[in-house]
Design a protein around this motif. Structure first.
Motif, PDB file in Angstrom:
ATOM      1  N   LEU A  79       7.395 -11.129  -3.123  1.00  0.00           N
ATOM      2  CA  LEU A  79       6.297 -10.868  -4.051  1.00  0.00           C
ATOM      3  C   LEU A  79       6.610 -11.499  -5.402  1.00  0.00           C
ATOM      4  CD1 LEU A  79       3.647  -9.486  -4.912  1.00  0.00           C
ATOM      5  CD2 LEU A  79       5.002  -7.436  -5.459  1.00  0.00           C
TER       6      LEU A  79
ATOM      7  N   LEU B  91      -1.857  -4.725  -3.261  1.00  0.00           N
ATOM      8  CA  LEU B  91      -0.467  -4.410  -2.956  1.00  0.00           C
ATOM      9  C   LEU B  91      -0.355  -3.356  -1.860  1.00  0.00           C
ATOM     10  CD1 LEU B  91       0.960  -4.366  -6.596  1.00  0.00           C
ATOM     11  CD2 LEU B  91       1.118  -6.206  -4.915  1.00  0.00           C
TER      12      LEU B  91
ATOM     13  N   GLN C 126      10.065  -0.267   0.826  1.00  0.00           N
ATOM     14  CA  GLN C 126       9.476  -1.176   1.810  1.00  0.00           C
ATOM     15  C   GLN C 126      10.493  -2.251   2.189  1.00  0.00           C
ATOM     16  OE1 GLN C 126       6.585  -0.398   3.176  1.00  0.00           O
ATOM     17  NE2 GLN C 126       6.268   1.332   1.775  1.00  0.00           N
TER      18      GLN C 126
ATOM     19  N   ARG D 295       1.836  -4.289   1.381  1.00  0.00           N
ATOM     20  CA  ARG D 295       3.211  -3.901   1.064  1.00  0.00           C
ATOM     21  C   ARG D 295       4.098  -3.659   2.286  1.00  0.00           C
ATOM     22  NH1 ARG D 295       3.164   2.367  -1.086  1.00  0.00           N
ATOM     23  NH2 ARG D 295       2.156   3.304   0.738  1.00  0.00           N
ATOM     24  N   GLU D 296       3.529  -3.212   3.402  1.00  0.00           N
ATOM     25  CA  GLU D 296       4.362  -2.873   4.556  1.00  0.00           C
ATOM     26  C   GLU D 296       4.952  -4.098   5.250  1.00  0.00           C
ATOM     27  OE1 GLU D 296       2.338  -0.320   7.236  1.00  0.00           O
ATOM     28  OE2 GLU D 296       2.106   1.314   5.782  1.00  0.00           O
TER      29      GLU D 296
ATOM     30  N   LEU E 253      10.689  -5.520   1.015  1.00  0.00           N
ATOM     31  CA  LEU E 253      10.784  -6.633   0.076  1.00  0.00           C
ATOM     32  C   LEU E 253      12.209  -7.165  -0.007  1.00  0.00           C
ATOM     33  CD1 LEU E 253       8.641  -5.981  -3.144  1.00  0.00           C
ATOM     34  CD2 LEU E 253       8.421  -7.845  -1.504  1.00  0.00           C
TER      35      LEU E 253
ATOM     36  N   CYS F  38       5.679  -0.631  -4.233  1.00  0.00           N
ATOM     37  CA  CYS F  38       6.404  -1.479  -3.273  1.00  0.00           C
ATOM     38  C   CYS F  38       7.805  -0.981  -2.943  1.00  0.00           C
ATOM     39  CB  CYS F  38       6.484  -2.913  -3.804  1.00  0.00           C
ATOM     40  SG  CYS F  38       4.871  -3.704  -3.988  1.00  0.00           S
TER      41      CYS F  38
END
Length: 420
Positions: free
Chosen positions: A108, A98, A127, A102-103, A129, A124
């Motif tokens: 996810l 992760l 970020q 993550r960046e 997402l 996370c």
């Protein structure tokens, strides 16, 4: 022609293959495809249900395989790790996956058992997402100021252990969330009464399944879709501003149901496997003049003398185009009457069903056909038991003959039968 494809296009092709094992095999085609795998792959999926080979590997070997595959990529936007039937992974290994991705991650999907539990929110959060689906995990100590998801639009929690307070805080930490799914969550509470209060100004759709609460209060000014399934609730209250368009209830036990003034723009009402007090429910949805689909299926009426008549439906829902009704017709009790003379001018799809067939059903079908002059499709649902007495066979044969004769008078209607 394949060698002329831009490496970015090859990366898109590999990303659409699905399983990681297929991607790794395809990337071995040539140097150009290996480059696409390393630099332009945007989606990678490890799913124990897709490839039986995962079950033949030890946990440590599987961790190494996943680590090597992930670390060969750069810029992953989608990572799917679903290991239902695999032993627990090391938390440090999963954290490394992760942290590495993550960046750049936008999506996810995470269903991994680890020891100890991995704090996805801490890793996370803050970020990029946009889609997060968590399963079989624990969420504790949500801090909206630090574990914020500024871009998240879709949140799904399945079999997740979380407190009522943390669930509320998590929604607060997602200022752009539009879609929420809660499937069989384990709600931890500090007092005897189980109450969940959720609030979001951006939420448009919520699906709640297999939840048991005393009170569920949802405040969502822009909610459009509400779906409750297999829930046990004493009170459900929706506080909104009339934006609700789709309202679906399936196998829900609720004593007090209140959607307030959020029904003026309803387009779909779908009620099934539900005990209903029709006058009260009708009063709730009677202002929904924009209603296009009404489905009342396997509905049990609180008062056996209650009648839902077509006249009321026709007058209150003039835009209705899809009508679905199922009636038990047991002991001659008919809960959906044919009173009145108003036509359902816009109904083009009609679904009618029975639990126990008798001679009333053919007349009931004919009565509906007469009230739907522009009908294009009729679907008849029925239940047929495995063992048939001679009398039951005669009833079914008589019903079939009557339907054939009826449809000869309505040749413009497409008829379908669906039996269970």
């Amino acid at each position: 022609m394949m060698e002329n494809l831009p490496v970015e296009v090859i990366g898109n092709i590999l990303s659409r293959l699905g399983g990681a094992q297929d991607i790794v095999i395809a990337s071995a085609t040539c140097r150009k495809w290996r480059e696409a795998f390393h630099r332009h792959l945007h989606t990678l999926s490890f799913n124990s249900n897709d490839w039986p080979g995962y079950h033949d590997l030890t946990t440590s070997r599987l961790e190494i395989l996943i680590t090597q595959t992930i670390f060969q990529t750069t810029g992953l936007q989608g990572l799917l790790i679903l290991m239902d039937d695999v032993d627990e992974f090391s938390a440090s290994t999963v954290i490394a996956w992760l942290m590495y991705t993550r960046e750049t991650l936008r999506r996810l999907i995470y269903n991994v058992q680890t020891t100890p539990n991995v704090n996805i929110l801490e890793i996370c959060g803050r970020q990029k997402l946009e889609i997060l689906e968590l399963s079989h995990n624990s969420i504790t100590g949500v801090e909206p100021n630090f574990q914020r998801f500024p871009c998240l639009k879709s949140l799904s929690l399945s079999y997740v252990s979380i407190s009522a307070l943390d669930l509320s805080l998590l929604l607060t930490a997602c200022p752009k969330v539009e879609i929420v799914e809660l499937i069989n969550p384990e709600i931890a509470v500090s007092d005897a009464q189980v109450t969940v209060e959720l609030s979001s100004t951006t939420l448009k759709s919520i699906y709640v399944e297999a939840i048991s609460l005393d009170k569920f209060i949802l405040e969502a000014d822009n909610i459009e879709c509400l779906h409750l399934k297999d829930c046990t609730l004493e009170l459900f209250e929706l506080i909104g501003k009339g934006t609700l368009k789709h309202f679906k209830i399936d196998a829900v036990s609720v004593i007090h149901l209140d959607v307030g003034d959020a029904v003026d723009n309803l387009e779909v009402v779908d009620i099934s496997n539900f005990t209903i007090i029709w006058p009260k429910f009708y009063q709730m949805i009677s202002k929904s003049s924009k209603l296009k689909t009404l489905r009342l299926w396997d509905v049990v009426f609180d008062d056996e003398d209650e009648i839902v008549d077509l006249e009321t439906i026709a007058v209150c829902f003039p835009r209705l185009s899809h009508l679905s009704l199922s009636d038990d017709l047991r002991d001659g009790v008919l809960h959906y009457g044919l009173q009145g003379f108003s036509s359902l001018e816009n109904v083009t799809v009609l679904e009618l069903g029975w639990t126990l067939i008798n001679d009333l059903f053919s007349d009931w079908v004919e009565g509906h056909l007469k009230r739907c002059p522009n009908l294009k499709k009729l679907v008849i649902h029925g239940v047929v038991s495995e063992v048939k007495t001679h009398e039951e066979c005669q009833t079914l044969a008589k019903f079939t003959s009557s339907i054939v004769q009826l449809m000869r008078r309505h040749m413009q209607v497409d008829v379908q039968f669906e039996f269970e």
